[in-house]
Design an enzyme around this catalytic site. Structure first.
Site, PDB file in Angstrom:
ATOM      1  CG  ASP A 176     -17.060  -5.020 -14.193  1.00  0.00           C
ATOM      2  OD1 ASP A 176     -15.978  -4.257 -14.747  1.00  0.00           O
ATOM      3  OD2 ASP A 176     -16.880  -4.731 -12.626  1.00  0.00           O
TER       4      ASP A 176
ATOM      5  CG  ASN B 281     -16.412  -2.279  -5.481  1.00  0.00           C
ATOM      6  OD1 ASN B 281     -15.306  -2.195  -4.798  1.00  0.00           O
ATOM      7  ND2 ASN B 281     -16.038  -3.123  -6.631  1.00  0.00           N
TER       8      ASN B 281
ATOM      9  CE1 TYR C 111      -6.189   2.018  -6.899  1.00  0.00           C
ATOM     10  CE2 TYR C 111      -5.665   1.928  -4.681  1.00  0.00           C
ATOM     11  CZ  TYR C 111      -6.389   1.816  -4.970  1.00  0.00           C
ATOM     12  OH  TYR C 111      -7.550   0.190  -4.691  1.00  0.00           O
TER      13      TYR C 111
ATOM     14  CE  LYS D 103      -9.442   3.561  -4.831  1.00  0.00           C
ATOM     15  NZ  LYS D 103     -11.072   3.433  -5.492  1.00  0.00           N
TER      16      LYS D 103
ATOM     17  CB  THR E  61      -9.675  -7.658  -5.894  1.00  0.00           C
ATOM     18  OG1 THR E  61      -8.274  -7.084  -6.526  1.00  0.00           O
ATOM     19  CG2 THR E  61     -10.320  -7.007  -4.743  1.00  0.00           C
TER      20      THR E  61
END
Length: 266
Positions: free
Chosen positions: A37, A89, A155, A159, A190
């Site tokens: 990350d 991810n 976004y 995706k 999240t």
């Protein structure tokens, strides 16, 4: 269960949310995990795994940088002798601006992280996974990539690209025994959605989160982790090139006026 005993795994975006939950699950089931990350919280993820008796190594990377993705794959091979699973991810939201208020720099950055990142993960992880006789690549897409109404233009476009990338790469990896699939989360608690969930809790409006899906709630990261782990496991050995919606049923319907179960329609 020990579905991932002896498996070398990379999880990007592992500093929080779905990435952290999935890394913990992989490690709990025997996997040796490179947790990657850009955020320093990735060290916390590695510590959580270590304290639970698992095996993890934390690295700081930019998932949209080719050099950094190559480094992550190299580290996995050096530490764990190869690579079996890649969970690409990592992602960013890019805000909620409409098309006309979105500048080119913003959409370029969203595409760099959210779409080019998974592309790089496939490009550099797949050959190493194939060398081990096969394995799995899992990408995080979104219900926003299936149809409009669940994210900003930047976004959503990124995706949608991830969903198509899973299909195209599954075809181009034919004969390698490397499977590529995507998960499409709906509203999930999240780091990206934390402000929304915190506001709802503080305002006593948690019942309004996820009210458009039939389960009438948002998801927890662990619920997405279970699906990602299934796709990465041998239990999904014949699942390839698919995008699995994990959204409480949100994407199963066009917009309708819906009555609650057991109530008479008005």
């Amino acid at each position: 269960m020990a579905r991932f005993t002896g498996k070398s795994i990379i999880v990007t975006g592992a500093g929080s949310g779905i990435g952290r939950a999935t890394a913990l699950l992989f490690a709990r089931e025997g996997g040796s995990v490179i947790v990657a990350d850009q955020a320093e919280t990735v060290e916390e993820t590695a510590d959580l795994i270590d304290r639970a008796g698992g095996t993890a190594h934390a690295i700081r990377i930019d998932a949209g940088s080719e050099d950094d993705v190559v480094r992550a794959v190299t580290v996995a091979c050096e530490y764990y002798g190869g690579l079996d699973v890649m969970f690409a991810n990592a992602g960013i939201s890019g805000g909620m601006a409409n098309i006309f208020d979105t500048d080119v720099a913003l959409i370029t950055e969203v595409l760099r992280v959210n779409l080019i990142g998974p592309f790089l993960a496939i490009k550099h992880a797949a050959p190493k996974i194939a060398e081990r006789g096969g394995g799995a690549i899992v990408l995080t897409a979104s219900v926003a990539g299936i149809r409009s109404g669940a994210g900003s233009p930047a976004y959503s476009a990124s995706k949608a690209g991830v969903i198509n990338l899973a299909m195209v790469s599954a075809q181009q990896l034919a004969g390698s025994n490397v499977r590529v699939n995507a998960i499409c989360p709906g509203l999930t608690e999240t780091g990206m959605t934390k402000p929304t969930f915190d506001y709802a809790r503080d305002a006593g409006k948690m019942d309004r989160l996820g009210r458009l899906n039939p389960l009438r709630r948002g998801a927890q990261p662990e619920e997405l982790a279970e699906v990602a782990a299934f796709l990465a496991s041998d239990a999904a050995s014949y699942v390839n090139g698919q995008a699995i919606a994990v959204d409480g049923g949100l994407s199963s319907s066009h917009p309708v006026t819906r009555q609650d179960y057991g109530k008479t329609a008005v």
